[in-house]
Design a protein around this motif. Structure first.
Motif, mmCIF file in Angstrom:
data_model
loop_
_atom_site.group_PDB
_atom_site.id
_atom_site.type_symbol
_atom_site.label_atom_id
_atom_site.label_comp_id
_atom_site.label_asym_id
_atom_site.label_seq_id
_atom_site.Cartn_x
_atom_site.Cartn_y
_atom_site.Cartn_z
ATOM 1 N N LEU A 194 3.193 -100.626 3.830
ATOM 2 C CA LEU A 194 2.500 -101.876 3.480
ATOM 3 C C LEU A 194 2.128 -102.686 4.730
ATOM 4 C CD1 LEU A 194 4.642 -102.974 0.406
ATOM 5 C CD2 LEU A 194 2.414 -101.876 0.399
ATOM 6 N N LYS A 195 1.961 -102.015 5.879
ATOM 7 C CA LYS A 195 1.698 -102.747 7.120
ATOM 8 C C LYS A 195 0.315 -103.414 7.135
ATOM 9 C CE LYS A 195 0.143 -98.612 9.550
ATOM 10 N NZ LYS A 195 0.391 -97.708 10.667
ATOM 11 N N ASP A 196 -0.617 -102.910 6.288
ATOM 12 C CA ASP A 196 -1.964 -103.487 6.250
ATOM 13 C C ASP A 196 -2.043 -104.746 5.387
ATOM 14 O OD1 ASP A 196 -2.850 -101.444 7.845
ATOM 15 O OD2 ASP A 196 -3.238 -100.129 6.138
ATOM 16 N N ILE A 197 -0.995 -105.004 4.631
ATOM 17 C CA ILE A 197 -1.018 -106.161 3.723
ATOM 18 C C ILE A 197 -0.358 -107.352 4.434
ATOM 19 C CG2 ILE A 197 -0.202 -107.021 1.494
ATOM 20 C CD1 ILE A 197 -0.187 -104.047 0.611
ATOM 21 N N PRO A 198 -1.027 -108.520 4.426
ATOM 22 C CA PRO A 198 -0.479 -109.644 5.193
ATOM 23 C C PRO A 198 0.885 -110.136 4.689
ATOM 24 C CG PRO A 198 -2.473 -110.272 3.978
ATOM 25 C CD PRO A 198 -2.328 -108.809 3.848
ATOM 26 N N LYS A 199 1.045 -110.266 3.370
ATOM 27 C CA LYS A 199 2.336 -110.742 2.843
ATOM 28 C C LYS A 199 2.843 -109.744 1.800
ATOM 29 C CE LYS A 199 1.590 -115.629 3.642
ATOM 30 N NZ LYS A 199 1.250 -116.939 3.031
ATOM 31 N N PRO A 200 3.492 -108.682 2.208
ATOM 32 C CA PRO A 200 3.918 -107.652 1.246
ATOM 33 C C PRO A 200 4.980 -108.162 0.266
ATOM 34 C CG PRO A 200 4.774 -107.173 3.424
ATOM 35 C CD PRO A 200 3.865 -108.333 3.585
#
Lengths: 131, 181
Positions: free
Chosen positions: B130-136
């Protein structure tokens, strides 16, 4: 907490050590300037000290320059085979790459490392050429 | 070779030092070879001839620029020969002093540390799926739709079945020897 430079240094060291393990029989990867002053060196537990001497490297530099006058064109790599070792030296001025391996080490594998190392040499090239 | 080198360096320094011939010779479009004449007109412009011939004083004055050309040509020959000569004895002359070597090692190390301190280390980058999502965390707390779970489970089962049904009928040898003569 390690500083970024220390982390980077460790990363690059571990990458080079990984390369060393990938090629069976490769003992040393050494990066120096053209006079033999070391910039980086990774090695396995093998005592191959003759490649550490700056004179060994500077002799390669001069031999490479002089060999270019023989009429066979500019020289890039010299492979020296000894009874127990082989030494592959690459001219990537201002850097000189030296690989030391066993006599049975696959020379083609060593030569193939050149392209893998290229991206990592840029910083070292800058560090050496600033002088 | 050892005896020859000092003589050679003496010659080149004598000719080129005296005549101030420090130009880069390769940029001049002049390529002298072993067949290039040092003196363009040896009969008429010979210094010995000119000295004995007192009537040609005026021609002497005109020959001054020519003399320079001849000396330049000689200088070029000397330098080109020095460049093209294979000097095996020069290999011993580049040995680095131990102290200087230590200084360089420290210098290179210092510069590399400086360069690397400006680079973001790969190990400091965010890892995970989930590194591409700002607030996982926000998405992880949401409940998952049961239909989505059923769809994924069914897809995985079909993939498993497909993998189990893969069969290979080998008709030729899998390992083929290289045809090295």
């Amino acid at each position: 907490m390690d500083t970024p430079s220390l982390v980077m240094s460790k990363d690059i060291n571990s990458y080079f050590e990984g390369l060393l393990k990938k090629v069976h029989g490769l003992y040393i990867i050494q990066i120096t300037d053209r006079d033999g002053a070391p910039v980086m060196r990774v090695s396995q537990d093998k005592n191959v000290d003759f490649t550490l001497t700056p004179s060994f490297i500077s002799t390669f530099t001069t031999a490479s320059d002089q060999a270019g006058k023989l009429g066979l064109g500019r020289n890039k790599t010299i492979i020296s085979m000894y009874s127990n070792y082989q030494v592959v030296q690459m001219n990537k001025l201002p850097l000189i790459l030296t690989f030391v391996g066993s006599e049975n080490c696959n020379t083609g594998h060593i030569l193939a490392l050149e392209h893998q190392l290229d991206a990592y040499l840029e910083d070292m090239r800058l560090a050496v050429s600033e002088s | 070779m050892e005896y020859f080198r000092p003589i050679w360096s003496c010659m080149s320094s004598l000719f080129c030092g005296c005549l101030h011939c420090n130009d880069d010779l390769t940029n001049q479009g002049y390529d002298p070879s072993e067949r290039t004449h040092l003196l363009s007109d040896t009969v008429n412009n010979s210094p010995a001839l000119r000295r004995t011939n007192s009537e040609n004083i005026s021609s002497d004055c005109q020959s001054v620029p020519k003399k320079d050309d001849q000396q330049n040509a000689l200088c070029r020959l000397v330098q080109n020969t020095a460049i093209n000569m294979i000097d095996v004895g020069a290999m011993d002359s580049h040995n680095l002093e131990h102290q200087e070597c230590d200084v360089r090692i420290k210098l290179y190390s210092h510069r590399l540390q400086q360069q690397w301190s400006n680079i973001q280390s790969p190990s400091k980058r965010v890892k995970g799926i989930l590194k591409d999502i700002p607030k996982p965390d926000v998405y992880l707390t949401l409940s998952v739709n049961p239909e989505d779970i059923n769809q994924m489970t069914a897809a995985i089962e079909r993939v498993h079945r497909a993998l189990a049904n893969i069969k290979i009928d080998h008709k030729e040898a899998i390992v083929v020897p290289f045809r090295i003569p």
